[in-house]
Design a protein around this motif. Structure first.
Motif: not given
Length: 464
Positions: A150-153, A159-162, A326-329
């Motif tokens: 989870i996260g959008s930062s 990381v998602f790209s890798m 991302d902490v709050l998400i």
């Protein structure tokens, strides 16, 4: 996926009396939708509807069963075919079964009962297969990159790209990051989005296995190889055959065992303990560690050749303190899940609670955040989670503060908040301990730079 409550059966039979008898008998099951055909051509014109089961008369006037079976398998390979024949010919039956027929039933007095039972068994197998496919889809969705992590930062988007690059190939992947950042989740996400997703994912925590048992755990052993080896056992490499082997905490591996692992990776073969037989292996390797392996190479505690063998595509998981909002998400995700699993009303974070989460360095990362949120959901009686419900007081103030670069003002706010938490929001005691004016602290409370337990907030509003 077909509706599991209805089951489509096509009867292909030129004997109208016999087909009507079969239709009546099978229609006793209200879940069955029956269609009758008296020629091969009339049946083939409807084959695009993809029936679940076809009962096929072997001797039709316009096409024999052998040729029609071939067309069914080419057009609708998932359709199950039951051959009905007036002759008991073992050679013909075996030939048809080899070509894809699911059963061969002779038209005698027991034929309708045999047909009934065969269709029941085929339906159970079809529904089981559909259930397995559904579970595979659910696993795929669960480990979809954006669902599992989870996260959008910007840092997590990198990381998602890798991970996407890793999933498209069989390259070895090395995942690094602090404890609790989700390294195994990354490994699973890569596996379940790769061409190997329908095969085994085997995870091994190398730090949890005693040194003298690790070789057997990875490579397996033969009966009698050592005391207690009462039977042959395959190791994790064979267990993960054609799938993915995840070696977690690889930095904890003994230097001697590193040499054996290196050979297995280079030669793509293993030898079980107590055996001379070479076993070829085909596994995708993903490793993870919270250590700096390059520093270990320099210090001589990790083999340089193994380091470059497992480096592959490196993915670094950033700590939670570097992931902005991302902490709050993630906190909201954990709150929603915990409340749903425990039949609690959905909860929200108060403004003060959000500030407290954003101000904490989370040395335990996502794992620590989940623990904090789960407890807060239990402690909060109302729908809103307050700052007082968040158990995030650091046990090591200096290391916690230094983990994150902050301005002097931000440091001062964190410093005073730490002491307020530590001394149960006793402003006078904190002022004495820090040698600052109590009015300074009250002003920070009024400005919502720091916060106190609700039961102290009324006092704070009148004592500036």
């Amino acid at each position: 996926m077909k509706n599991q409550k209805t089951f489509k059966v096509f009867i292909v039979e030129d004997d109208l009396w016999y087909s009507s008898m079969l239709e009546y008998y099978l229609s006793l099951n209200p879940d069955y939708v029956i269609q009758k055909f008296d020629t091969a051509q009339s049946f083939l014109s409807r084959l695009h509807e993809k029936p679940d089961v076809v009962t096929l008369d072997y001797s039709l006037p316009d096409m024999n069963g052998d040729k029609l079976l071939k067309q069914i398998k080419e057009t609708s390979p998932d359709t199950k075919v039951i051959i009905l024949s007036g002759q008991e010919n073992v050679k013909v039956a075996l030939d048809l079964l080899k070509k894809g027929a699911n059963d061969y039933i002779v038209k005698d007095e027991d034929a309708k009962d045999k047909l009934w039972n065969t269709i029941i068994n085929l339906r159970e197998n079809i529904e089981l297969k559909q259930e397995i496919e559904t579970l595979k889809e659910e696993v795929g969705r669960k480990y979809d990159f954006s669902n599992g992590i989870i996260g959008s930062s910007p840092v997590i988007q990198r990381v998602f790209s890798m991970m996407e690059k890793a999933a498209r190939t069989n390259i070895t992947v090395s995942v690094t990051g602090e404890t609790g950042t989700g390294k195994e989740l990354v490994a699973k996400s890569i596996h379940y989005n790769s061409p190997r997703k329908n095969l085994a994912f085997v995870a091994v925590n190398l730090a949890a296995i005693p040194r003298d048992l690790l070789e057997s755990e990875l490579f397996g052993h033969e009966k009698g190889a050592f005391t207690g080896a009462i039977a042959r056992r395959i190791g994790k490499f064979e267990e993960a055959s054609k799938g993915t082997l995840f070696l977690d905490e690889i930095g904890e591996m003994d230097i001697n065992m590193q040499a054996k692992l290196l050979r297995a990776l280079q030669e793509k073969e293993i030898v079980r303990v107590g055996s001379n037989e070479v076993v070829k292996i085909d596994v995708r390797i993903i490793v993870a560690t919270h250590r700096n392996l390059l520093e270990m190479v320099k210090s001589g505690t990790f083999r340089e050749d193994l380091y470059y063998r497992i480096l592959g595509l490196p993915i670094h998981l950033p700590p939670l303190r570097e992931r902005e909002n991302d902490v709050l998400i993630i906190a909201k995700h954990f709150m929603d899940n915990f409340c749903k699993e425990n039949a609690l009303p959905r909860k929200n974070l108060s403004t003060e609670a959000k500030k407290k989460l954003m101000g904490h360095a989370f040395p335990g990362n996502v794992r620590e955040l989940k623990s904090v949120i789960d407890l807060a959901c239990v402690m909060a009686e109302e729908k809103e989670i307050e700052a007082e419900h968040l158990n995030v007081v650091s046990q090591n103030m200096s290391s916690d503060f230094m983990l994150k670069e902050v301005t002097l003002k931000e440091f001062t706010i964190k410093f005073i908040q730490f002491y307020l938490d530590k001394y149960n929001y006793d402003v006078l005691k904190v002022a004495r301990k820090l040698d600052v004016g109590k009015s300074t602290i009250y002003r920070m409370i009024q400005n919502k730079e720091v916060f106190v337990n609700k039961k102290y907030s009324f006092e704070a509003s009148f004592m500036n």
